[in-house]
Design a protein around this motif. Structure first.
Motif, PDB file in Angstrom:
ATOM      1  N   ASP A   1      -3.873   9.014   1.121  1.00 57.61           N
ATOM      2  CA  ASP A   1      -4.160   8.214  -0.050  1.00 57.61           C
ATOM      3  C   ASP A   1      -4.317   6.786   0.370  1.00 57.61           C
ATOM      4  N   PRO A   2      -5.339   6.204  -0.230  1.00 61.39           N
ATOM      5  CA  PRO A   2      -5.533   4.709  -0.034  1.00 61.39           C
ATOM      6  C   PRO A   2      -4.836   4.036  -1.014  1.00 61.39           C
ATOM      7  N   PRO A   3      -3.910   3.027  -0.693  1.00 61.81           N
ATOM      8  CA  PRO A   3      -3.352   2.298  -1.653  1.00 61.81           C
ATOM      9  C   PRO A   3      -3.969   1.611  -2.832  1.00 61.81           C
ATOM     10  N   LEU A   4      -3.325   1.410  -3.968  1.00 63.38           N
ATOM     11  CA  LEU A   4      -3.868   1.005  -5.051  1.00 63.38           C
ATOM     12  C   LEU A   4      -3.260  -0.542  -5.075  1.00 63.38           C
ATOM     13  N   VAL A   5      -4.171  -1.609  -4.649  1.00 62.72           N
ATOM     14  CA  VAL A   5      -3.810  -3.053  -4.606  1.00 62.72           C
ATOM     15  C   VAL A   5      -2.893  -3.327  -5.657  1.00 62.72           C
ATOM     16  N   GLU A   6      -3.392  -3.170  -6.922  1.00 59.01           N
ATOM     17  CA  GLU A   6      -2.447  -3.660  -8.061  1.00 59.01           C
ATOM     18  C   GLU A   6      -1.204  -3.293  -7.883  1.00 59.01           C
ATOM     19  N   GLY A   7      -0.813  -1.895  -7.782  1.00 59.82           N
ATOM     20  CA  GLY A   7       0.536  -1.670  -7.343  1.00 59.82           C
ATOM     21  C   GLY A   7       1.259  -2.036  -6.365  1.00 59.82           C
ATOM     22  N   VAL A   8       0.481  -2.090  -5.175  1.00 60.40           N
ATOM     23  CA  VAL A   8       1.304  -2.510  -3.881  1.00 60.40           C
ATOM     24  C   VAL A   8       1.468  -4.123  -4.252  1.00 60.40           C
ATOM     25  N   VAL A   9       0.716  -4.641  -4.802  1.00 64.79           N
ATOM     26  CA  VAL A   9       1.156  -6.364  -4.973  1.00 64.79           C
ATOM     27  C   VAL A   9       2.195  -6.500  -6.046  1.00 64.79           C
ATOM     28  N   MET A  10       2.289  -5.703  -7.016  1.00 68.01           N
ATOM     29  CA  MET A  10       3.277  -5.734  -7.895  1.00 68.01           C
ATOM     30  C   MET A  10       4.573  -5.091  -7.242  1.00 68.01           C
ATOM     31  N   CYS A  11       4.570  -4.243  -6.476  1.00 70.81           N
ATOM     32  CA  CYS A  11       5.813  -3.698  -5.691  1.00 70.81           C
ATOM     33  C   CYS A  11       6.355  -4.676  -4.735  1.00 70.81           C
ATOM     34  N   ARG A  12       5.523  -5.498  -3.927  1.00 71.89           N
ATOM     35  CA  ARG A  12       6.040  -6.405  -2.953  1.00 71.89           C
ATOM     36  C   ARG A  12       6.463  -7.755  -3.572  1.00 71.89           C
ATOM     37  N   SER A  13       5.848  -7.891  -4.895  1.00 73.04           N
ATOM     38  CA  SER A  13       6.560  -9.083  -5.640  1.00 73.04           C
ATOM     39  C   SER A  13       7.780  -8.855  -6.327  1.00 73.04           C
ATOM     40  N   ALA A  14       7.926  -7.621  -6.789  1.00 71.64           N
ATOM     41  CA  ALA A  14       9.168  -7.266  -7.317  1.00 71.64           C
ATOM     42  C   ALA A  14      10.456  -7.312  -6.381  1.00 71.64           C
ATOM     43  N   ALA A  15      10.025  -6.959  -4.996  1.00 73.00           N
ATOM     44  CA  ALA A  15      10.964  -6.834  -3.916  1.00 73.00           C
ATOM     45  C   ALA A  15      11.484  -8.596  -3.794  1.00 73.00           C
ATOM     46  N   GLU A  16      11.019  -9.342  -4.147  1.00 72.90           N
ATOM     47  CA  GLU A  16      11.536 -10.693  -4.160  1.00 72.90           C
ATOM     48  C   GLU A  16      12.675 -11.060  -5.036  1.00 72.90           C
ATOM     49  N   GLU A  17      13.039 -10.339  -6.069  1.00 75.30           N
ATOM     50  CA  GLU A  17      14.295 -10.455  -6.669  1.00 75.30           C
ATOM     51  C   GLU A  17      14.961  -9.003  -7.088  1.00 75.30           C
ATOM     52  N   CYS A  18      14.294  -7.988  -6.756  1.00 78.07           N
ATOM     53  CA  CYS A  18      14.881  -6.836  -6.825  1.00 78.07           C
ATOM     54  C   CYS A  18      14.869  -5.642  -5.960  1.00 78.07           C
ATOM     55  N   GLN A  19      15.769  -4.712  -6.011  1.00 86.14           N
ATOM     56  CA  GLN A  19      15.774  -3.870  -4.798  1.00 86.14           C
ATOM     57  C   GLN A  19      14.975  -2.704  -5.075  1.00 86.14           C
ATOM     58  N   VAL A  20      13.692  -2.351  -4.672  1.00 86.23           N
ATOM     59  CA  VAL A  20      12.817  -1.483  -4.746  1.00 86.23           C
ATOM     60  C   VAL A  20      13.312   0.012  -4.564  1.00 86.23           C
ATOM     61  N   VAL A  21      12.987   0.950  -5.723  1.00 87.30           N
ATOM     62  CA  VAL A  21      13.308   2.161  -5.596  1.00 87.30           C
ATOM     63  C   VAL A  21      12.152   2.972  -5.813  1.00 87.30           C
ATOM     64  N   TYR A  22      11.972   4.025  -4.968  1.00 90.96           N
ATOM     65  CA  TYR A  22      10.745   5.093  -5.579  1.00 90.96           C
ATOM     66  C   TYR A  22      11.126   6.035  -5.967  1.00 90.96           C
ATOM     67  N   LEU A  23      10.595   6.441  -7.150  1.00 90.33           N
ATOM     68  CA  LEU A  23      10.753   7.754  -7.998  1.00 90.33           C
ATOM     69  C   LEU A  23       9.764   8.453  -8.394  1.00 90.33           C
ATOM     70  N   THR A  24       9.410   9.831  -7.624  1.00 90.34           N
ATOM     71  CA  THR A  24       8.124  10.510  -7.526  1.00 90.34           C
ATOM     72  C   THR A  24       8.425  11.865  -8.055  1.00 90.34           C
ATOM     73  N   GLY A  25       7.706  12.311  -8.498  1.00 86.03           N
ATOM     74  CA  GLY A  25       7.652  13.753  -8.760  1.00 86.03           C
ATOM     75  C   GLY A  25       7.074  14.714  -7.421  1.00 86.03           C
ATOM     76  N   ARG A  26       6.995  14.243  -6.586  1.00 87.45           N
ATOM     77  CA  ARG A  26       6.340  14.909  -5.140  1.00 87.45           C
ATOM     78  C   ARG A  26       7.598  15.855  -4.841  1.00 87.45           C
ATOM     79  N   PRO A  27       7.455  16.841  -4.299  1.00 88.65           N
ATOM     80  CA  PRO A  27       8.720  17.548  -3.832  1.00 88.65           C
ATOM     81  C   PRO A  27       9.424  17.071  -2.569  1.00 88.65           C
ATOM     82  N   GLU A  28      10.549  17.408  -2.357  1.00 89.17           N
ATOM     83  CA  GLU A  28      11.288  17.146  -1.074  1.00 89.17           C
ATOM     84  C   GLU A  28      10.383  17.287   0.216  1.00 89.17           C
ATOM     85  N   GLY A  29       9.606  18.429   0.233  1.00 86.31           N
ATOM     86  CA  GLY A  29       8.916  18.886   1.532  1.00 86.31           C
ATOM     87  C   GLY A  29       8.072  17.820   1.916  1.00 86.31           C
ATOM     88  N   CYS A  30       7.614  16.829   1.080  1.00 81.70           N
ATOM     89  CA  CYS A  30       6.776  15.678   1.330  1.00 81.70           C
ATOM     90  C   CYS A  30       7.595  14.443   1.770  1.00 81.70           C
TER      91      CYS A  30
END
Length: 162
Positions: A44-73
């Motif tokens: 998967d190529p990264p989505l720039v808008e999301g990546v920038v928002m995630c990095r920016s959020a990490a300046e003040e917040c702890q980032v948590v990833y929540l996905t519907g992908r199965p544990e096998g991934c």
């Protein structure tokens, strides 16, 4: 738990941080080829808008990833996150054989997370997940920067696969 007391910024993966367009065709056929769909996720190529928002959020917040992908991934997903230079953070994935809609499983996960910390935001592309999270009182940023996929939306809602 790391002892981090900062608010949480919760990010979805598919079509929020990762562009799944190149693997959508695996969901458009019958039967759907789930193994191939998830097997192609490391490309998967990264989505720039999301990546920038995630990095920016990490300046003040702890980032948590929540996905519907199965544990096998999990391993592929952690490697992909690291390769994109995204902040480290807990990765919450769909439990084995849990086929409930993402709007249900993700709000449950948000409630568990909020039991001990402020959830500053959920960033997700799935409109039904966003609606349910807002209805439960969570602040939501709707990720509109990826091309919507009807096949992926159906899989998230009806098949509980991502």
């Amino acid at each position: 738990m790391t002892g981090d007391s900062r608010p949480l910024a919760v990010f979805d993966l598919d079509n929020t941080l990762a562009d799944t367009a190149h693997r959508q065709h695996f969901l458009e056929r019958r039967p759907r080829d789930w193994d191939a769909f998830f097997g192609a996720a490391p490309d998967d190529p990264p989505l720039v808008e999301g990546v920038v928002m995630c990095r920016s959020a990490a300046e003040e917040c702890q980032v948590v990833y929540l996905t519907g992908r199965p544990e096998g991934c999990r391993r592929d997903t952690l490697e992909w996150l690291a390769a994109q230079g995204l902040p480290e953070g807990p990765l919450h994935m769909r439990r084995h054989r849990d086929r409930r809609p993402a709007r249900v499983t993700k709000v449950e996960a948000l409630r568990r997370l909020a039991a001990g910390r402020e959830v500053r935001m959920l960033v997700d592309d799935d409109g039904l997940v966003c609606d349910a999270a807002e209805a439960a009182g969570f602040p939501v940023v709707r990720a509109h920067w990826a091309t919507p996929s009807g096949a992926l939306e159906e899989a998230q809602e009806r098949e509980g696969r991502t």
